[in-house]
Design a protein around this motif. Structure first.
Motif, PDB file in Angstrom:
ATOM      1  N   THR A 240       0.624  -1.207   0.061  1.00  0.00           N
ATOM      2  CA  THR A 240       0.025  -0.031   0.038  1.00  0.00           C
ATOM      3  C   THR A 240       1.037   1.314   0.137  1.00  0.00           C
ATOM      4  OG1 THR A 240      -0.248  -0.143   2.567  1.00  0.00           O
ATOM      5  CG2 THR A 240      -1.945  -1.069   1.258  1.00  0.00           C
ATOM      6  N   LEU A 241       0.498   2.178  -0.719  1.00  0.00           N
ATOM      7  CA  LEU A 241       1.261   3.447  -0.882  1.00  0.00           C
ATOM      8  C   LEU A 241       0.507   4.796  -0.392  1.00  0.00           C
ATOM      9  CD1 LEU A 241       3.738   4.476  -3.448  1.00  0.00           C
ATOM     10  CD2 LEU A 241       1.785   5.938  -3.265  1.00  0.00           C
ATOM     11  N   TYR A 242       1.101   5.642   0.390  1.00  0.00           N
ATOM     12  CA  TYR A 242       0.310   6.810   0.933  1.00  0.00           C
ATOM     13  C   TYR A 242       1.069   7.895   0.306  1.00  0.00           C
ATOM     14  CZ  TYR A 242      -1.226   2.765   3.918  1.00  0.00           C
ATOM     15  OH  TYR A 242      -1.478   1.926   4.116  1.00  0.00           O
ATOM     16  N   ALA A 243       0.442   8.757  -0.712  1.00  0.00           N
ATOM     17  CA  ALA A 243       1.332   9.821  -1.232  1.00  0.00           C
ATOM     18  C   ALA A 243       0.806  11.242  -0.963  1.00  0.00           C
ATOM     19  CB  ALA A 243       1.281   9.721  -2.666  1.00  0.00           C
ATOM     20  N   HIS A 244       1.677  12.314  -1.192  1.00  0.00           N
ATOM     21  CA  HIS A 244       1.416  13.655  -1.100  1.00  0.00           C
ATOM     22  C   HIS A 244       1.533  14.169   0.439  1.00  0.00           C
ATOM     23  CE1 HIS A 244       0.891  13.963  -5.471  1.00  0.00           C
ATOM     24  NE2 HIS A 244       0.008  13.324  -5.477  1.00  0.00           N
ATOM     25  N   THR A 245       1.881  13.417   1.362  1.00  0.00           N
ATOM     26  CA  THR A 245       1.761  13.702   2.691  1.00  0.00           C
ATOM     27  C   THR A 245       2.373  14.776   3.300  1.00  0.00           C
ATOM     28  OG1 THR A 245       3.509  12.356   3.611  1.00  0.00           O
ATOM     29  CG2 THR A 245       1.421  11.082   3.093  1.00  0.00           C
ATOM     30  N   ASN A 246       1.918  15.380   4.265  1.00  0.00           N
ATOM     31  CA  ASN A 246       2.661  16.736   4.845  1.00  0.00           C
ATOM     32  C   ASN A 246       3.740  16.283   5.542  1.00  0.00           C
ATOM     33  OD1 ASN A 246       2.848  19.566   5.436  1.00  0.00           O
ATOM     34  ND2 ASN A 246       1.931  19.079   7.379  1.00  0.00           N
ATOM     35  N   PRO A 274      -4.858  19.766  -0.827  1.00  0.00           N
ATOM     36  CA  PRO A 274      -4.512  18.945   0.222  1.00  0.00           C
ATOM     37  C   PRO A 274      -5.438  17.633  -0.230  1.00  0.00           C
ATOM     38  CG  PRO A 274      -5.102  21.020   1.379  1.00  0.00           C
ATOM     39  CD  PRO A 274      -5.139  21.234  -0.221  1.00  0.00           C
ATOM     40  N   HIS A 275      -4.716  16.563  -0.226  1.00  0.00           N
ATOM     41  CA  HIS A 275      -5.553  15.149  -0.386  1.00  0.00           C
ATOM     42  C   HIS A 275      -4.531  14.156  -0.053  1.00  0.00           C
ATOM     43  CE1 HIS A 275      -3.368  15.226  -4.436  1.00  0.00           C
ATOM     44  NE2 HIS A 275      -3.642  14.104  -4.439  1.00  0.00           N
ATOM     45  N   LEU A 276      -5.077  12.898   0.093  1.00  0.00           N
ATOM     46  CA  LEU A 276      -4.334  11.609   0.226  1.00  0.00           C
ATOM     47  C   LEU A 276      -4.436  10.853  -1.243  1.00  0.00           C
ATOM     48  CD1 LEU A 276      -2.646   9.233   1.661  1.00  0.00           C
ATOM     49  CD2 LEU A 276      -4.758   8.627   2.421  1.00  0.00           C
ATOM     50  N   HIS A 277      -3.216  10.467  -1.716  1.00  0.00           N
ATOM     51  CA  HIS A 277      -3.538   9.532  -2.851  1.00  0.00           C
ATOM     52  C   HIS A 277      -3.226   8.166  -2.324  1.00  0.00           C
ATOM     53  CE1 HIS A 277      -2.841   7.635  -6.696  1.00  0.00           C
ATOM     54  NE2 HIS A 277      -1.572   7.332  -6.321  1.00  0.00           N
ATOM     55  N   PHE A 278      -4.104   7.032  -2.723  1.00  0.00           N
ATOM     56  CA  PHE A 278      -3.779   5.798  -1.763  1.00  0.00           C
ATOM     57  C   PHE A 278      -3.898   4.904  -2.929  1.00  0.00           C
ATOM     58  CE2 PHE A 278      -6.160   2.247  -0.002  1.00  0.00           C
ATOM     59  CZ  PHE A 278      -4.936   1.678   1.229  1.00  0.00           C
ATOM     60  N   GLU A 279      -3.116   3.943  -2.899  1.00  0.00           N
ATOM     61  CA  GLU A 279      -2.839   2.947  -3.826  1.00  0.00           C
ATOM     62  C   GLU A 279      -2.890   1.704  -3.187  1.00  0.00           C
ATOM     63  OE1 GLU A 279       0.318   3.051  -6.592  1.00  0.00           O
ATOM     64  OE2 GLU A 279       0.058   5.074  -7.220  1.00  0.00           O
ATOM     65  N   ILE A 280      -3.244   0.513  -3.719  1.00  0.00           N
ATOM     66  CA  ILE A 280      -3.081  -1.044  -3.511  1.00  0.00           C
ATOM     67  C   ILE A 280      -2.496  -1.796  -4.552  1.00  0.00           C
ATOM     68  CG2 ILE A 280      -4.102  -2.982  -2.602  1.00  0.00           C
ATOM     69  CD1 ILE A 280      -6.172  -1.338  -1.046  1.00  0.00           C
ATOM     70  N   GLN A 281      -1.505  -2.202  -4.210  1.00  0.00           N
ATOM     71  CA  GLN A 281      -0.622  -3.394  -5.184  1.00  0.00           C
ATOM     72  C   GLN A 281      -0.883  -4.852  -4.584  1.00  0.00           C
ATOM     73  OE1 GLN A 281       2.978  -1.636  -6.072  1.00  0.00           O
ATOM     74  NE2 GLN A 281       2.282   0.195  -6.438  1.00  0.00           N
ATOM     75  N   PRO A 282      -2.031  -5.583  -4.962  1.00  0.00           N
ATOM     76  CA  PRO A 282      -2.243  -7.023  -4.258  1.00  0.00           C
ATOM     77  C   PRO A 282      -0.929  -7.735  -4.435  1.00  0.00           C
ATOM     78  CG  PRO A 282      -4.127  -6.296  -5.575  1.00  0.00           C
ATOM     79  CD  PRO A 282      -3.042  -5.120  -6.078  1.00  0.00           C
ATOM     80  N   ASP A 283      -0.102  -7.709  -5.579  1.00  0.00           N
ATOM     81  CA  ASP A 283       0.933  -8.230  -5.938  1.00  0.00           C
ATOM     82  C   ASP A 283       2.306  -7.700  -5.806  1.00  0.00           C
ATOM     83  OD1 ASP A 283       0.992  -6.717  -8.072  1.00  0.00           O
ATOM     84  OD2 ASP A 283       1.145  -8.101  -9.735  1.00  0.00           O
ATOM     85  N   GLY A 284       2.154  -6.518  -5.057  1.00  0.00           N
ATOM     86  CA  GLY A 284       3.311  -5.952  -4.879  1.00  0.00           C
ATOM     87  C   GLY A 284       3.794  -5.120  -5.899  1.00  0.00           C
ATOM     88  N   ARG A 285       3.386  -5.305  -7.059  1.00  0.00           N
ATOM     89  CA  ARG A 285       3.796  -4.359  -8.400  1.00  0.00           C
ATOM     90  C   ARG A 285       2.801  -3.813  -9.003  1.00  0.00           C
ATOM     91  NH1 ARG A 285       5.524  -9.532  -8.632  1.00  0.00           N
ATOM     92  NH2 ARG A 285       4.018 -10.049 -10.146  1.00  0.00           N
ATOM     93  N   THR A 286       1.477  -4.070  -9.266  1.00  0.00           N
ATOM     94  CA  THR A 286       0.461  -3.556 -10.137  1.00  0.00           C
ATOM     95  C   THR A 286      -0.713  -3.113  -9.230  1.00  0.00           C
ATOM     96  OG1 THR A 286       1.002  -5.496 -11.754  1.00  0.00           O
ATOM     97  CG2 THR A 286      -0.828  -4.241 -12.062  1.00  0.00           C
ATOM     98  N   ALA A 287      -0.846  -1.557  -9.537  1.00  0.00           N
ATOM     99  CA  ALA A 287      -1.866  -0.874  -8.842  1.00  0.00           C
ATOM    100  C   ALA A 287      -3.190  -1.566  -9.459  1.00  0.00           C
ATOM    101  CB  ALA A 287      -1.735   0.519  -8.916  1.00  0.00           C
ATOM    102  N   VAL A 288      -4.384  -1.618  -8.477  1.00  0.00           N
ATOM    103  CA  VAL A 288      -5.464  -1.840  -8.937  1.00  0.00           C
ATOM    104  C   VAL A 288      -6.417  -0.931  -8.245  1.00  0.00           C
ATOM    105  CG1 VAL A 288      -5.084  -4.377  -9.138  1.00  0.00           C
ATOM    106  CG2 VAL A 288      -5.922  -3.565  -6.937  1.00  0.00           C
ATOM    107  N   ASP A 289      -7.696  -1.033  -8.513  1.00  0.00           N
ATOM    108  CA  ASP A 289      -8.825  -0.321  -7.800  1.00  0.00           C
ATOM    109  C   ASP A 289      -8.869  -0.341  -6.567  1.00  0.00           C
ATOM    110  OD1 ASP A 289     -10.836   1.435  -7.088  1.00  0.00           O
ATOM    111  OD2 ASP A 289     -11.943   1.115  -8.728  1.00  0.00           O
ATOM    112  N   PRO A 290      -8.363   0.682  -5.427  1.00  0.00           N
ATOM    113  CA  PRO A 290      -8.485   0.279  -4.060  1.00  0.00           C
ATOM    114  C   PRO A 290      -9.776  -0.034  -3.546  1.00  0.00           C
ATOM    115  CG  PRO A 290      -6.956   2.004  -4.498  1.00  0.00           C
ATOM    116  CD  PRO A 290      -7.747   1.580  -5.815  1.00  0.00           C
ATOM    117  N   MET A 291     -10.764   0.546  -4.097  1.00  0.00           N
ATOM    118  CA  MET A 291     -12.295   0.206  -3.652  1.00  0.00           C
ATOM    119  C   MET A 291     -12.680  -1.296  -3.817  1.00  0.00           C
ATOM    120  SD  MET A 291     -12.474   3.364  -2.825  1.00  0.00           S
ATOM    121  CE  MET A 291     -14.066   3.251  -2.223  1.00  0.00           C
ATOM    122  N   ASP A 292     -11.948  -1.866  -4.708  1.00  0.00           N
ATOM    123  CA  ASP A 292     -12.218  -3.357  -4.391  1.00  0.00           C
ATOM    124  C   ASP A 292     -11.719  -4.042  -3.396  1.00  0.00           C
ATOM    125  OD1 ASP A 292     -13.520  -3.132  -6.946  1.00  0.00           O
ATOM    126  OD2 ASP A 292     -12.007  -3.624  -8.215  1.00  0.00           O
TER     127      ASP A 292
END
Length: 310
Positions: A240-246, A274-292
């Motif tokens: 998981t990745l959390y971007a643009h943090t202060n 101001p916002h959080l960009h959040f990613e999930i990569q189930p296989d550790g490489r490919t980003a998918v829709d986090p809402m799933d």
């Protein structure tokens, strides 16, 4: 002399008639003006500008399998069930929705909810269901508990499907989603690019929580436009990745627990606010829709303000 007097009387009569005529005209004009002013005032009072009826909110509660929506004024909705694939369609005649069609992913039982304008006078809400869900239209009822508020109870087995499929990931912040996963025109570069996560529009300083237990594999500045980033590797290999943090609260190599504050929201890197960009990569490489993958208990479309909340 007599001719002179006769001529004088003719001139006097002409002048008198001219004055009376002008006075009458002046009086008539004033009366017309007052009548028009009175008419205009009466119309302004009698016919104030009417506000169009609109859909205010649309909520799907996963725990109870219940649909709720509210409108500014009361209407008589029309519901139908469509098969292959199974969908519940609710039309709201006389309701104006001026925004773009909104579609939000939900879960396995209810796969998505969608709201849009089907024609100039009708707003349509669609609930997209899993192929494994079967519905008897006779079991569905739209009920109004109070003026402008409607509910529909779905079968409880739909809730069971959704709740049993919930993953171990939880929301890192709570707030409206300003940009979803998918292809878009980048707001800064203007280039068409895959948006690899979801953006939560929340104020600077809002705590960001770890979506699951994990190990910090990166914490700090990046030059790829994400600004300050925290990256977590989880037990199942997902990232998981959390971007643009202060501010970043953790360091590389540190173990964190689900729900632990790891950073705070900011606007670092290539960001418009101001916002959080959040990613999930189930296989550790490919980003998918986090809402799933996120644990959702409720999906709310706040259509009055065009913000979409969980």
């Amino acid at each position: 002399m007599q001719n002179f007097l006769s001529r004088s009387r003719q001139i006097f009569n002409l002048l008198t008639n001219y004055k009376l005529t002008n006075k009458s005209k002046s009086l008539n004009l004033r009366l017309l003006s007052l009548a028009l002013c009175g008419l205009t005032t009466s119309l302004a009072i009698a016919t104030p500008t009417a506000q169009a009826n609109r859909l205010e909110t649309f909520v799907y509660d996963l725990t109870d399998s219940r649909i709720e929506f509210s409108v500014r004024n009361d209407i008589e909705p029309k519901g139908t069930v469509i098969s292959n694939p199974t969908r519940i369609v609710i039309d709201l005649p006389g309701i104006v929705y001026l925004g773009p069609t909104v579609r939000r992913r939900v879960g396995r039982g209810v796969q998505a909810v969608r709201v849009g304008q089907v024609d100039a006078n009708t707003t349509r809400m669609v609930v997209e269901l899993s192929p494994e869900v079967t519905l008897n239209p006779q079991d569905l009822r739209l009920k109004s508990s109070q003026l402008g508020r409607w509910t529909m109870q779905l079968p409880q087995n739909i809730a069971a499907i959704d709740l049993n499929s919930i993953s171990n990931f939880t929301l890192p912040v709570t707030g409206p989603i300003s940009s979803g996963f998918g292809w878009r025109v980048h707001p800064i570069t203007g280039q068409r690019k895959l948006h690899k996560g979801v953006d939560f529009a929340v104020p600077t300083g809002t705590p960001i929580f770890a979506a699951a237990d994990g190990l910090v594999t990166y914490a700090g500045w990046t030059d790829d436009g994400y600004g300050n980033v925290v990256e977590l590797r989880h037990e199942n290999g997902a990232l998981t990745l959390y971007a643009h943090t202060n501010k970043v609260y953790v360091a590389k190599g540190q173990s964190v627990s689900k729900g632990q504050a790891i950073a705070e929201v900011g606007s670092t890197g290539r960001s418009t606010g101001p916002h959080l960009h959040f990613e999930i990569q189930p296989d550790g490489r490919t980003a998918v829709d986090p809402m799933d993958y996120l644990q959702l208990r409720q999906v709310t479309l706040d259509l009055a303000s065009n913000s979409f909340k969980d």
